[in-house]
Design a protein around this motif. Structure first.
Motif, PDB file in Angstrom:
ATOM      1  N   VAL A  21      48.970 -11.344  47.117  1.00  0.00           N
ATOM      2  CA  VAL A  21      49.385 -11.670  45.745  1.00  0.00           C
ATOM      3  C   VAL A  21      49.438 -10.396  44.891  1.00  0.00           C
ATOM      4  CG1 VAL A  21      48.793 -12.962  43.675  1.00  0.00           C
ATOM      5  CG2 VAL A  21      48.449 -13.979  45.904  1.00  0.00           C
ATOM      6  N   ALA A  22      48.413  -9.544  45.084  1.00  0.00           N
ATOM      7  CA  ALA A  22      48.369  -8.299  44.312  1.00  0.00           C
ATOM      8  C   ALA A  22      49.614  -7.453  44.594  1.00  0.00           C
ATOM      9  CB  ALA A  22      47.111  -7.516  44.660  1.00  0.00           C
ATOM     10  N   LEU A  23      50.047  -7.477  45.847  1.00  0.00           N
ATOM     11  CA  LEU A  23      51.238  -6.713  46.230  1.00  0.00           C
ATOM     12  C   LEU A  23      52.458  -7.202  45.453  1.00  0.00           C
ATOM     13  CD1 LEU A  23      51.892  -4.504  48.232  1.00  0.00           C
ATOM     14  CD2 LEU A  23      52.457  -6.255  49.910  1.00  0.00           C
ATOM     15  N   ALA A  24      52.604  -8.526  45.379  1.00  0.00           N
ATOM     16  CA  ALA A  24      53.733  -9.085  44.636  1.00  0.00           C
ATOM     17  C   ALA A  24      53.638  -8.704  43.157  1.00  0.00           C
ATOM     18  CB  ALA A  24      53.760 -10.599  44.796  1.00  0.00           C
ATOM     19  N   ILE A  25      52.414  -8.697  42.619  1.00  0.00           N
ATOM     20  CA  ILE A  25      52.228  -8.363  41.207  1.00  0.00           C
ATOM     21  C   ILE A  25      52.641  -6.919  40.946  1.00  0.00           C
ATOM     22  CG2 ILE A  25      50.477  -7.971  39.441  1.00  0.00           C
ATOM     23  CD1 ILE A  25      48.964 -10.370  40.719  1.00  0.00           C
ATOM     24  N   VAL A  26      52.207  -6.026  41.839  1.00  0.00           N
ATOM     25  CA  VAL A  26      52.522  -4.616  41.652  1.00  0.00           C
ATOM     26  C   VAL A  26      54.025  -4.377  41.783  1.00  0.00           C
ATOM     27  CG1 VAL A  26      52.290  -2.366  42.735  1.00  0.00           C
ATOM     28  CG2 VAL A  26      50.282  -3.706  42.240  1.00  0.00           C
ATOM     29  N   MET A  27      54.644  -5.126  42.689  1.00  0.00           N
ATOM     30  CA  MET A  27      56.092  -4.999  42.858  1.00  0.00           C
ATOM     31  C   MET A  27      56.823  -5.245  41.549  1.00  0.00           C
ATOM     32  SD  MET A  27      57.333  -4.110  45.511  1.00  0.00           S
ATOM     33  CE  MET A  27      58.945  -4.552  44.881  1.00  0.00           C
ATOM     34  N   ILE A  28      56.451  -6.351  40.902  1.00  0.00           N
ATOM     35  CA  ILE A  28      57.150  -6.682  39.667  1.00  0.00           C
ATOM     36  C   ILE A  28      56.736  -5.724  38.569  1.00  0.00           C
ATOM     37  CG2 ILE A  28      55.700  -8.352  38.440  1.00  0.00           C
ATOM     38  CD1 ILE A  28      58.358 -10.104  38.652  1.00  0.00           C
ATOM     39  N   TYR A  29      55.502  -5.225  38.653  1.00  0.00           N
ATOM     40  CA  TYR A  29      55.068  -4.260  37.649  1.00  0.00           C
ATOM     41  C   TYR A  29      55.892  -2.990  37.764  1.00  0.00           C
ATOM     42  CZ  TYR A  29      52.094  -1.529  34.620  1.00  0.00           C
ATOM     43  OH  TYR A  29      51.645  -0.759  33.592  1.00  0.00           O
ATOM     44  N   GLN A  30      56.225  -2.611  38.996  1.00  0.00           N
ATOM     45  CA  GLN A  30      57.041  -1.415  39.190  1.00  0.00           C
ATOM     46  C   GLN A  30      58.438  -1.587  38.605  1.00  0.00           C
ATOM     47  OE1 GLN A  30      56.885   0.765  42.741  1.00  0.00           O
ATOM     48  NE2 GLN A  30      54.822   1.256  42.078  1.00  0.00           N
ATOM     49  N   ALA A  31      58.935  -2.827  38.695  1.00  0.00           N
ATOM     50  CA  ALA A  31      60.300  -3.059  38.227  1.00  0.00           C
ATOM     51  C   ALA A  31      60.359  -3.237  36.715  1.00  0.00           C
ATOM     52  CB  ALA A  31      60.895  -4.272  38.931  1.00  0.00           C
ATOM     53  N   ILE A  32      59.373  -3.888  36.121  1.00  0.00           N
ATOM     54  CA  ILE A  32      59.508  -4.216  34.699  1.00  0.00           C
ATOM     55  C   ILE A  32      58.349  -3.742  33.849  1.00  0.00           C
ATOM     56  CG2 ILE A  32      60.935  -6.246  35.091  1.00  0.00           C
ATOM     57  CD1 ILE A  32      58.442  -7.941  34.707  1.00  0.00           C
ATOM     58  N   HIS A  33      57.290  -3.206  34.471  1.00  0.00           N
ATOM     59  CA  HIS A  33      56.123  -2.725  33.741  1.00  0.00           C
ATOM     60  C   HIS A  33      55.422  -3.808  32.934  1.00  0.00           C
ATOM     61  CE1 HIS A  33      55.665   1.788  34.025  1.00  0.00           C
ATOM     62  NE2 HIS A  33      56.347   1.386  35.050  1.00  0.00           N
ATOM     63  N   HIS A  34      55.456  -5.033  33.425  1.00  0.00           N
ATOM     64  CA  HIS A  34      54.699  -6.112  32.802  1.00  0.00           C
ATOM     65  C   HIS A  34      53.915  -6.828  33.882  1.00  0.00           C
ATOM     66  CE1 HIS A  34      57.596  -6.787  29.209  1.00  0.00           C
ATOM     67  NE2 HIS A  34      57.023  -5.622  29.206  1.00  0.00           N
ATOM     68  N   LEU A  35      52.800  -7.421  33.488  1.00  0.00           N
ATOM     69  CA  LEU A  35      52.104  -8.316  34.409  1.00  0.00           C
ATOM     70  C   LEU A  35      52.713  -9.696  34.239  1.00  0.00           C
ATOM     71  CD1 LEU A  35      48.390  -7.272  33.935  1.00  0.00           C
ATOM     72  CD2 LEU A  35      49.816  -6.917  35.934  1.00  0.00           C
ATOM     73  N   ASN A  36      53.158 -10.270  35.356  1.00  0.00           N
ATOM     74  CA  ASN A  36      53.826 -11.557  35.280  1.00  0.00           C
ATOM     75  C   ASN A  36      52.846 -12.693  35.567  1.00  0.00           C
ATOM     76  OD1 ASN A  36      55.395 -13.778  35.460  1.00  0.00           O
ATOM     77  ND2 ASN A  36      56.805 -12.965  36.968  1.00  0.00           N
TER      78      ASN A  36
END
Lengths: 292, 344
Positions: A21-36
């Protein structure tokens, strides 16, 4: 010693869940710089799609790629339809939109598939691999899949043009646009990838925690903690952080007397905050320097 | 993450306060005061025309409004995030309940006690929070919100907190033999406390201290260069914010007549956040709009569809965000801007 080892191993197994799950979170953080905040519910929804496909008679290994593809499309669609119109709104507005997505997905899943707990098949079997049931085949398989995803992501970001473009767009959208990167689409791609990774994570987790609309709630919290602990800028850090959270949570539950199962999460979070006070950018995160 | 820039963008909302309630100069100030007084007059008359349950609901709107105001002081004016304000709300509620039930203290005196307890808790929590960047601060406060209900359930404190069962409180009667029902009296009491707190918050924000607080939000390094003690002001703001939310918690305990650990979960903290954004970050009167949102919209959603109430709630939330990306306050600001430009 035996108990210690067992608790560590079972922590590692839980950690694999949090790591994915953390991996998916970091992925989106890299793309948009927000925690989803809606990430967990997106993964849960994908897992329900996989379950539905299997109910219709599809074997696991056929359902997996279909689900991943659908999740990818879904992630891109959410970015295009929901996030795009408000891309210039303040951060807190985005957070509220994530909360809205969260309730929509949760309630829709409950409406379509109802709130009863459903078993989910594992592709790896449940035979013990290590010692007397210290690590089951499914847990070993889960850890392996997480590590493989990590390597693939590393290669993607390090050696492909698209990966480079995505990193550039996240680091400096204005300059990235000037060199011809379509920043809007790299963001959408980031959402799609995060959603796809989330769907794999969901399908790995569901056999352990069973499938139901609220299955990702606590897991997402641990995933966040892991991602933040490892450093939000580093996928490897996220995976490491996920494993650490799993182990710490288990050991705290075993060795600190007052800590029952109820207090495991707060204790884990307090330890993480303590680490962050000492090392504010996470264990493997890059220290960002701001210009005054 | 450009959190600070985004909040700065919200900071423009301060201007609306001038336009709507009149902190500005000359004509707009008197106009604003007239608007405020009219609204206040309507608010005072309301409990005498509305039904009993509606009066209770409106009281809760104000209670939530005060809590959101506390969060707004912290986020809107100081730029610090919190996902943990449910914890300060719980501290206030429990302080009031324990004082009333175990010590027989009158409900009126529980409010300052609750506020001060929450202030101390917030101030202490603000100390480690000083070292954390926004996103990690969000995580730390989030931990606080998750830990609080579990903490209240702990056996050693059961004698005071009543454990999972919580504490039941008696509703106070109107004092001096006033011919008011309990609901009406509590409504007016909450209105008075809320209005007083609102005026206090406005004055703090407009004072030298308030400018220091806002300078830290806009540019911490520049603020430090101007001689502002960053640590002191940030922890103090955390404390004041917790004070407001704690008082709101105490009021909620008195109004609902009941406290239990599971009323103060992360869900409540998230609701405060949603309410603040809907009302407008950095616009104090918006807190009341936020309070109304978090009280009424879930009910409306339930009314539209029982099975899909969560989805309906989410869609309503999305629609409001599309219409007003920076909350109702932002929308008012834009509208005021538009008319001002047309006049020229």
């Amino acid at each position: 010693m035996e108990l210690f080892l067992q608790q560590v191993l079972s922590g590692v197994a839980n950690g694999a869940i949090y790591a994915s799950v953390a991996l998916a979170i970091v992925m989106i953080y890299q793309a948009i710089h927000h925690l989803n905040f809606a990430q967990g519910e997106m993964a849960m929804f994908s897992t329900f799609i996989a379950w539905q496909l299997m109910q219709w008679g599809m074997p696991f290994w056929a359902a997996l790629p279909v689900t991943v593809a659908l999740s990818f499309a879904g992630g891109v669609a959410i970015e295009r339809i929901v996030m795009k119109p408000i891309e210039h709104a303040p951060v807190l507005t985005h957070v509220v939109v994530f909360i809205a997505l969260f309730t929509i997905l949760n309630s829709a899943a409950g409406f379509i598939w109802d709130f009863t707990i459903k078993p989910f098949p594992t592709p790896f079997g449940t035979a013990p691999v290590l010692g007397n049931g210290l690590l089951s085949a499914h847990q070993a398989g889960m850890i392996a899949v997480v590590l493989v995803m990590l390597v693939l992501l590393y290669l993607f970001f390090r050696y492909t043009n698209t990966g480079l473009a995505m990193r550039a767009a996240a680091a400096n959208p204005a300059s990235a646009r000037l060199v011809g990167i379509r920043v809007g689409w790299t963001t959408a791609l980031g959402w799609g990838m995060a959603s796809a990774i989330g769907s794999v994570a969901g399908m790995l987790i569901a056999p352990v925690v069973f499938l139901e609309p609220n299955m990702m709630l606590t897991i997402l919290l641990y995933g966040f903690a892991g991602a933040v602990l490892g450093g939000l800028t580093s996928p490897a850090g996220a995976v490491l952080g996920g494993f650490i959270v799993g182990v710490v949570e288990n050991l705290a539950g075993t060795y600190i007397p007052v800590v029952g199962p109820e207090l495991k999460l707060p204790i884990a979070l307090v330890l993480i905050v303590a680490v962050l006070v000492v090392k504010p950018s996470g264990l493997l995160g890059r220290r960002t320097v701001q210009r005054v | 993450m450009s959190v600070n820039e985004d909040i700065k963008y919200d900071a423009k909302l301060d201007g609306i306060l001038d336009a709507a309630t009149g902190a500005g100069t000359g004509k707009s100030r008197s106009l604003g005061s007239v608007v405020t007084l009219c609204l206040l007059a309507v608010a005072v008359v309301l409990p005498f025309v509305a039904q009993g349950f509606v009066v209770f609901q409106l009281t809760m709107v104000m209670v939530y409004g005060i809590a959101i105001m506390g969060l707004n002081i912290l986020t809107g004016f100081n730029g610090q995030f919190s996902l943990g304000h449910s914890a300060f709300f719980a501290i206030g509620a429990y302080t009031a309940a324990i004082l009333m039930e175990s010590f027989g203290v009158s409900y009126v005196w529980t409010l300052p006690a609750a506020g001060l307890t929450a202030f101390v808790a917030g101030f202490l929590f603000g100390l480690p929070a000083l070292r954390l960047e926004p996103i990690y601060l969000a995580l730390a406060t989030f931990a606080l919100a998750v830990a609080m209900p579990q903490f209240l359930k702990l056996t050693p404190f059961e004698h005071w907190t009543g454990g999972v069962q919580g504490i039941v409180i008696l509703k106070p009667d109107a004092p001096f033999g006033l011919p008011l029902s309990q609901d009406q009296w509590l409504y007016l009491f909450t209105l008075g406390v809320g209005f007083g707190l609102y005026l206090a918050a406005r004055n703090i924000i407009a004072s030298r201290t308030g400018r220091a607080i806002q300078a830290i939000r806009d540019n911490p390094i520049a603020a430090r260069a101007m001689g502002i003690n960053l640590s002191l002001y940030k922890t103090l703001t955390f404390g004041v914010s917790a004070f407001y939310t704690g008082v709101a918690g105490a009021l909620s305990a008195i109004v609902v007549q009941f406290v239990a650990p599971d009323s103060y979960t992360l869900v409540l903290a998230v609701a405060f956040l949603v309410g603040m954004v809907i009302g407008g970050v950095g616009w104090l009167p918006g807190s009341l709009i936020g309070g109304a949102f978090i009280l009424f919209v879930p009910n409306i959603a339930e009314g539209v569809s029982k099975g899909l109430s969560g989805a309906v709630y989410g869609i309503i939330l999305l629609l409001i965000i599309y219409i007003a990306p920076s909350g109702v306050g932002g929308l008012l600001h834009k509208t005021a801007d538009y008319f001002a430009r047309r006049r020229k």
